[in-house]
Design an enzyme around this catalytic site. Structure first.
Site, PDB file in Angstrom:
ATOM      1  CG  ASP A 110      -2.240   0.478   1.090  1.00 20.28           C
ATOM      2  OD1 ASP A 110      -2.366   1.608   0.606  1.00 20.28           O
ATOM      3  OD2 ASP A 110      -3.191  -0.244   1.440  1.00 20.28           O
ATOM      4  CG  ASP A 212      -4.785   5.619   1.075  1.00 17.63           C
ATOM      5  OD1 ASP A 212      -5.654   4.742   1.242  1.00 17.63           O
ATOM      6  OD2 ASP A 212      -4.746   6.680   1.741  1.00 17.63           O
ATOM      7  CD  GLU A 275      -9.032   4.099  -1.335  1.00 20.33           C
ATOM      8  OE1 GLU A 275      -9.920   3.746  -0.557  1.00 20.33           O
ATOM      9  OE2 GLU A 275      -8.151   4.919  -1.027  1.00 20.33           O
ATOM     10  CG  HIS A 336      -9.008  -1.523   4.506  1.00 21.55           C
ATOM     11  ND1 HIS A 336      -8.834  -1.502   3.140  1.00 21.55           N
ATOM     12  CD2 HIS A 336      -8.563  -0.329   4.940  1.00 21.55           C
ATOM     13  CE1 HIS A 336      -8.297  -0.363   2.776  1.00 21.55           C
ATOM     14  NE2 HIS A 336      -8.118   0.367   3.843  1.00 21.55           N
ATOM     15  CG  ASP A 337     -11.503   1.721   3.678  1.00 15.13           C
ATOM     16  OD1 ASP A 337     -11.054   1.756   4.834  1.00 15.13           O
ATOM     17  OD2 ASP A 337     -10.830   2.053   2.676  1.00 15.13           O
TER      18      ASP A 337
HETATM   19  C1  GLC Z   1      -8.189   5.069   2.163  1.00 17.31           C
HETATM   20  C2  GLC Z   1      -7.998   3.861   3.022  1.00 17.31           C
HETATM   21  C3  GLC Z   1      -8.668   4.098   4.342  1.00 17.31           C
HETATM   22  C4  GLC Z   1      -8.014   5.292   4.992  1.00 17.31           C
HETATM   23  C5  GLC Z   1      -8.068   6.511   4.078  1.00 17.31           C
HETATM   24  C6  GLC Z   1      -7.166   7.603   4.555  1.00 17.31           C
HETATM   25  O1  GLC Z   1      -9.508   5.273   1.833  1.00 17.31           O
HETATM   26  O2  GLC Z   1      -8.476   2.726   2.373  1.00 17.31           O
HETATM   27  O3  GLC Z   1      -8.604   2.975   5.173  1.00 17.31           O
HETATM   28  O4  GLC Z   1      -8.646   5.586   6.200  1.00 17.31           O
HETATM   29  O5  GLC Z   1      -7.631   6.181   2.785  1.00 17.31           O
HETATM   30  O6  GLC Z   1      -5.830   7.253   4.358  1.00 17.31           O
END
Ligand code: GLC
Length: 549
Positions: A110, A212, A275, A336-337
């Site tokens: 990541d 991210d 992402e 995970h979100d």
């Molecule tokens: C992304 C991650 C998430 C995190 C956010 C801020 O969306 O997947 O878990 O809280 O970024 O870094």
């Protein structure tokens, strides 16, 4: 122009590993604890690589493992070129890499380039004075005339996105927590520093990065207010009050992404995943104008689609249409979100969804535990860890329930740890655990394993073209085709039996979501039980039925 449907898989173009492969996301805090502190670690992941190899995935994406105060559980990075002691050491990482390599598994890290932790030395320096050379690595603005924040921009995690810094009398921008200040990607030194960190890991053999919040990297240089969202209603996530048009998805962001891609392209056979939470029509741009952006801009549309055949078929069609020529698709069912698929759709339809994920055209990403039907675990108020839930309680935004420890067996703490884990295991772990699943020939694990084997054995599934066939009521049917092989996928998205009848249909069932009927002959019609999906190999010369619409 490249053939949209066979890009990367046409004659003379061997599909790349990340096109035909399957990615498995590990949330490292919850996979396997090896040192008895209740939190998972790298050595734990290493010990479980055999499981991932046996399951049949190709690559493991590990959520952040860098040194971090863990305000956002690793998404607040304090050093891009190290390992947090909670997860182990660089030696542990190298051991993990070596063993993954020996098992033919790739490791994807990541990368969190949008923001750092406020404890990163860069930010600690930046906040010492307005003239410090690091100042401009972050986004600073003077207060508005009334002393308040410079504009109306909101943090995704609640409240203003601006935090006042007493010492220097200016505000800094943070798209997430105040302890996650955003880097200023308009400063070339920031790009250089992140590129250097990428090389640090690429040199150690990582197969690429999941980047991210890549659509957040640039914000409006004129700091214009975001307009109100007319669809916002009280009770919704307050971030939705405004349309983030000046803080996300800026046209210029693609230049930054091309810079990340160039670093990755300096090495053989690596992958850049982005992402991006945007409608599928917006994803095409993230491949880059000359396919010089992300290889795989994450497609999260399945996380939200209405579970009806027409809606899913329309989504697939919209997505296929939105892909640029040569752009490779991908699909995600959980991370995970977001809530676990088995909770969203129920355990029976989760199996159908798994068949969908693993038979659609494009690289699938599996979320750890979905292969054993893990559900979103209710977390009691006194056990809440997620800062999002703490900031905005009661809106259902908390993510702890999808980050619970992997239940490996029925022993204490599910074999995850010798001590009480950082988040509770699901209370059902004595029945729902990896060990139980591995001995069952009909469970979710057996289904996932079988589907992954099918993908390996059938290029039509791994890299073939997608052919829409039918979508009415609860019946979703599509074909996958490569060279002389045609596979038909028929999914019953409901709890009542269905009959799918097609003129000339003839073939043999390769897999049912209920893990029986293998090799059953099919002719003229296909009976699907409640919550059943099947993959059928059509007989030689049998064409796909024309789409009924
Ligand atoms: C992304 C991650 C998430 C995190 C956010 C801020 O969306 O997947 O878990 O809280 O970024 O870094």
């Amino acid at each position: 122009m490249a053939d949209r449907e066979s890009a990367g898989a046409g004659p003379g173009r061997e599909p790349l590993w990340w096109q035909k492969g399957v990615i498995y996301q590990v949330y490292p805090r919850s996979f396997q604890d090896s040192n008895g502190d209740g939190v998972g670690d790298l050595e734990g992941i290493r010990r479980r690589l055999g499981y991932l190899e046996e399951l049949g995935v190709d690559a493991v994406w590990i959520s952040p493992i860098y040194p971090s105060p863990m305000a956002d559980f690793g998404y607040d990075v304090a050093d891009y070129e190290g390992i947090d002691p909670l997860f182990g050491t660089l030696d542990d990482f190298d051991r993990l890499m070596a063993e993954a390599g020996a098992r033919n598994l790739k490791v994807i890290l990541d990368l969190v380039p949008n923001h750092t932790s406020d404890q990163h030395p860069w930010f600690r320096e930046a906040r010492t004075s307005r003239t410090h050379p690091r100042r401009d690595w972050y986004i600073w603005r003077d207060p508005a005339p009334d002393g308040g924040p410079p504009n109306n921009w909101l943090s995704e995690f609640g409240g203003s996105a601006w935090e006042y810094d007493e010492n220097t009398g200016q505000y800094y921008y943070h798209a997430f927590l105040a302890s996650q200040p955003d880097l200023n990607w308009r400063n070339p030194e920031v790009a250089q520093a992140i590129h250097k960190a990428m090389r640090f890991w690429l040199d150690r053999g990582v197969a690429g990065f999941r980047v991210d919040v890549i659509w957040h990297l640039l914000k409006d240089k004129d700091f214009r207010d975001n307009p109100p969202d007319p669809d916002y209603r009280p009770g919704m996530n307050p971030y939705r009050r405004l349309l983030p048009v000046h803080t996300t998805d800026l046209a210029e962001v693609h230049t930054v992404i091309a810079g990340l891609r160039k670093v990755v392209d300096g090495y053989d056979d690596r992958v850049l995943i982005g992402e991006i939470y945007l409608p599928v029509e917006r994803l095409g741009a993230y491949y880059g104008a000359n396919l010089d952006g992300a290889h795989l801009p994450f497609n999260f549309a399945l996380l939200e689609v209405a579970w009806e055949a027409r809606a899913v078929a329309d989504l697939i069609a919209r997505y296929e249409k939105a892909l640029p020529p040569g752009g490779w698709p991908n699909w995600v069912l959980g991370n995970h979100d977001r809530p676990r698929v088995a909770s969203r759709l129920g355990p029976d339809q989760a199996r159908v969804a798994q068949m969908l994920l693993l038979t659609l055209r494009g690289t699938p990403t599996l979320y750890y535990g979905d292969e054993i039907g893990m559900t979103t675990v209710p977390i009691p108020a006194d056990k809440v860890q997620d800062p999002w839930e703490k900031n905005l309680p009661g809106l259902g935004l908390g993510r702890d329930g999808v980050r619970t420890p992997m239940p490996w067996d029925a022993s204490a703490n599910g074999g995850f740890s010798d001590v009480t884990p950082w988040l509770p295991l699901d209370t059902n772990f004595p029945e729902i655990n990896v060990m139980q699943h591995r001995v069952s020939s009909h469970g979710m694990y057996a289904l996932t394993h079988a589907l992954l084997s099918l993908r390996r054995a059938h290029p039509a599934l791994a890299v073939g073209a997608y052919r829409p066939v039918a979508a009415t009521g609860n019946l979703l049917v599509y074909g996958r085709e490569a060279q002389d092989e045609r596979l038909l996928v028929a999914l019953n998205l409901g709890g009542e039996p269905l009959l799918a009848a097609f003129d000339g249909l003839a073939g043999q069932i390769l897999q049912s979501t209920l893990c029986d009927r293998v090799d059953e002959a099919v002719a003229g019609e296909l009976a699907l039980r409640a919550n059943e999906g099947v993959v059928v190999a059509l007989g030689r010369g049998v064409a796909f039925p024309a789409e009924a619409g």
